[in-house]
Scaffold this motif. Structure first.
Motif, PDB file in Angstrom:
ATOM      1  N   ASP A   7       5.813   6.321  -0.595  1.00 36.65           N
ATOM      2  CA  ASP A   7       5.024   5.103   0.239  1.00 36.65           C
ATOM      3  C   ASP A   7       6.316   4.009   0.573  1.00 36.65           C
ATOM      4  O   ASP A   7       6.770   3.561  -0.674  1.00 36.65           O
ATOM      5  CB  ASP A   7       3.962   4.489  -0.764  1.00 36.65           C
ATOM      6  CG  ASP A   7       3.179   3.372   0.084  1.00 36.65           C
ATOM      7  OD1 ASP A   7       3.588   3.065   1.340  1.00 36.65           O
ATOM      8  OD2 ASP A   7       2.126   2.897  -0.378  1.00 36.65           O
ATOM      9  N   THR A 177       0.796   3.866   8.991  1.00 34.90           N
ATOM     10  CA  THR A 177      -0.286   3.528   8.140  1.00 34.90           C
ATOM     11  C   THR A 177      -1.658   3.935   8.252  1.00 34.90           C
ATOM     12  O   THR A 177      -1.854   4.566   8.966  1.00 34.90           O
ATOM     13  CB  THR A 177       0.377   1.928   7.872  1.00 34.90           C
ATOM     14  OG1 THR A 177      -0.406   1.436   9.106  1.00 34.90           O
ATOM     15  CG2 THR A 177       1.317   1.309   7.767  1.00 34.90           C
ATOM     16  N   THR A 205       1.476   2.650   3.131  1.00 41.23           N
ATOM     17  CA  THR A 205       0.363   2.036   3.189  1.00 41.23           C
ATOM     18  C   THR A 205       0.408   0.595   3.483  1.00 41.23           C
ATOM     19  O   THR A 205      -0.588   0.292   4.001  1.00 41.23           O
ATOM     20  CB  THR A 205       0.017   2.094   1.697  1.00 41.23           C
ATOM     21  OG1 THR A 205       0.762   1.397   0.618  1.00 41.23           O
ATOM     22  CG2 THR A 205      -0.516   3.492   1.289  1.00 41.23           C
ATOM     23  N   ASN A 222      -5.984  -2.690  -0.445  1.00 42.08           N
ATOM     24  CA  ASN A 222      -5.151  -1.445  -0.238  1.00 42.08           C
ATOM     25  C   ASN A 222      -4.239  -1.184  -1.575  1.00 42.08           C
ATOM     26  O   ASN A 222      -3.632  -2.044  -1.904  1.00 42.08           O
ATOM     27  CB  ASN A 222      -4.436  -1.451   1.030  1.00 42.08           C
ATOM     28  CG  ASN A 222      -4.106  -0.004   1.559  1.00 42.08           C
ATOM     29  OD1 ASN A 222      -4.650   1.019   0.912  1.00 42.08           O
ATOM     30  ND2 ASN A 222      -3.028   0.248   2.518  1.00 42.08           N
ATOM     31  N   ASN A 226      -4.195   5.206  -1.860  1.00 42.47           N
ATOM     32  CA  ASN A 226      -4.651   5.656  -0.632  1.00 42.47           C
ATOM     33  C   ASN A 226      -3.898   6.120   0.744  1.00 42.47           C
ATOM     34  O   ASN A 226      -4.311   6.558   1.612  1.00 42.47           O
ATOM     35  CB  ASN A 226      -5.295   4.101   0.036  1.00 42.47           C
ATOM     36  CG  ASN A 226      -6.448   3.799  -0.829  1.00 42.47           C
ATOM     37  OD1 ASN A 226      -6.938   4.447  -1.539  1.00 42.47           O
ATOM     38  ND2 ASN A 226      -6.604   2.281  -0.775  1.00 42.47           N
ATOM     39  N   ILE A 227      -2.571   6.617   0.356  1.00 45.26           N
ATOM     40  CA  ILE A 227      -1.475   7.055   1.005  1.00 45.26           C
ATOM     41  C   ILE A 227      -1.849   8.652   1.421  1.00 45.26           C
ATOM     42  O   ILE A 227      -1.999   9.090   2.826  1.00 45.26           O
ATOM     43  CB  ILE A 227      -0.171   6.976   0.569  1.00 45.26           C
ATOM     44  CG1 ILE A 227       0.883   7.136   1.994  1.00 45.26           C
ATOM     45  CG2 ILE A 227       0.030   8.059  -0.310  1.00 45.26           C
ATOM     46  CD1 ILE A 227       2.361   6.999   1.413  1.00 45.26           C
TER      47      ILE A 227
END
Length: 272
Positions: A7, A177, A205, A222, A226-227
């Motif tokens: 990320d 993103t 992200t 976030n 969540n990537i």
């Protein structure tokens, strides 16, 4: 868990993150390694200190265009000092131009960007760049810096297909993103990512911001984990298998930021 994702943009010291240590523990448990974003002198110092004391965590140091009005020579000296002393700081930024919200004047944004371009070129470092509603000025400023373009990324790219094509022709990498997941405003981006070659795409992200929309069960804040949703959506719009995208984004990140050389010093690194 093995590093599955990089990320490239985590705002670890934002007020939404009450426990930075837990954010990174959870990220690691999800197979995500993080590059922390520095965007003003206070955050640059925090990223500098944190990366020194935590293995496997890297960062950037710079002045965001929102903070350009208050930028001083002392701030630029700080960035230079951090690059000199901390090899875990991988890029100059987050910096660039933002003509959308206009928290700083255009003149001061351009001045701050030019100062940071000079730092990046002096140090032979990549740049972690922000551009919103300022494509023409961004392209004009970088038109004389082709070597720097080839070792820099337009972070959180949200532009049009033509803008993506132009940035790619200049040599930039593009970071995507959770914006790609937003049915309300991602149409331009979903068309644009068809232009991105596999060897020029990066995943991020921008946590705690830009939570992927239309994914059931995600919280308001976030997080790096969540990537996976970014990768899934992006692979679909790029028209490539998700596993291939994940592998290519990881390899691209390691190449761009020279992460395979982190065991050594910066001395003797070949410049693009």
């Amino acid at each position: 868990m093995e590093n599955r994702y990089w990320d490239i943009g985590v705002n670890l010291f934002s007020r939404e993150f009450h426990d930075p240590e837990k954010v990174l523990r959870d990220a690691a448990a999800s197979g995500v390694s993080c590059i922390l974003t520095g965007s003003d002198p206070q955050e640059d110092r925090l990223v500098d200190e944190f990366t020194r004391s935590h293995g496997g965590v890297y960062g950037t140091a710079g002045i965001h265009p929102h903070n350009a009005d208050s930028a001083s020579e002392a701030d630029y000296r700080l960035i230079r000092r951090i690059f000199r002393d901390n090899p875990r700081i991988l890029a100059v930024g987050e910096c660039g131009l933002d003509y959308d919200r206009m928290f700083s004047t255009r003149e001061n944004q351009r001045k701050a960007l030019l100062e940071q371009i000079a730092i990046a070129e002096e140090a032979g470092m990549p740049m972690f760049l922000h551009e919103r509603k300022a494509f023409d000025d961004m392209a004009e400023i970088f038109s004389g810096h082709s070597g720097l373009c080839r070792r820099s990324v337009i972070h959180c790219f949200t532009g049009t297909r033509d803008e993506a094509r132009r940035y790619l022709e200049m040599g930039f990498y593009l970071g995507v993103t959770g914006w790609i997941c937003d049915d309300r405003r991602a149409q331009d981006l979903r068309e644009a990512v068809r232009e991105i070659p596999e060897d020029r795409i990066l995943l991020e992200t921008d946590a705690p911001y830009l939570t992927p929309r239309n994914v059931p069960g995600l919280g308001r804040v976030n997080v790096p984990g969540n990537i996976c949703h970014v990768a899934s959506a992006l692979a679909g719009y790029m028209g490539i298998p998700e596993e291939r995208l994940i592998r290519m984004a990881r390899e691209n990140t390691e190449r761009l930021f020279r992460l395979d050389r982190m065991a050594g010093s910066r001395g003797g690194e070949e410049k693009c």
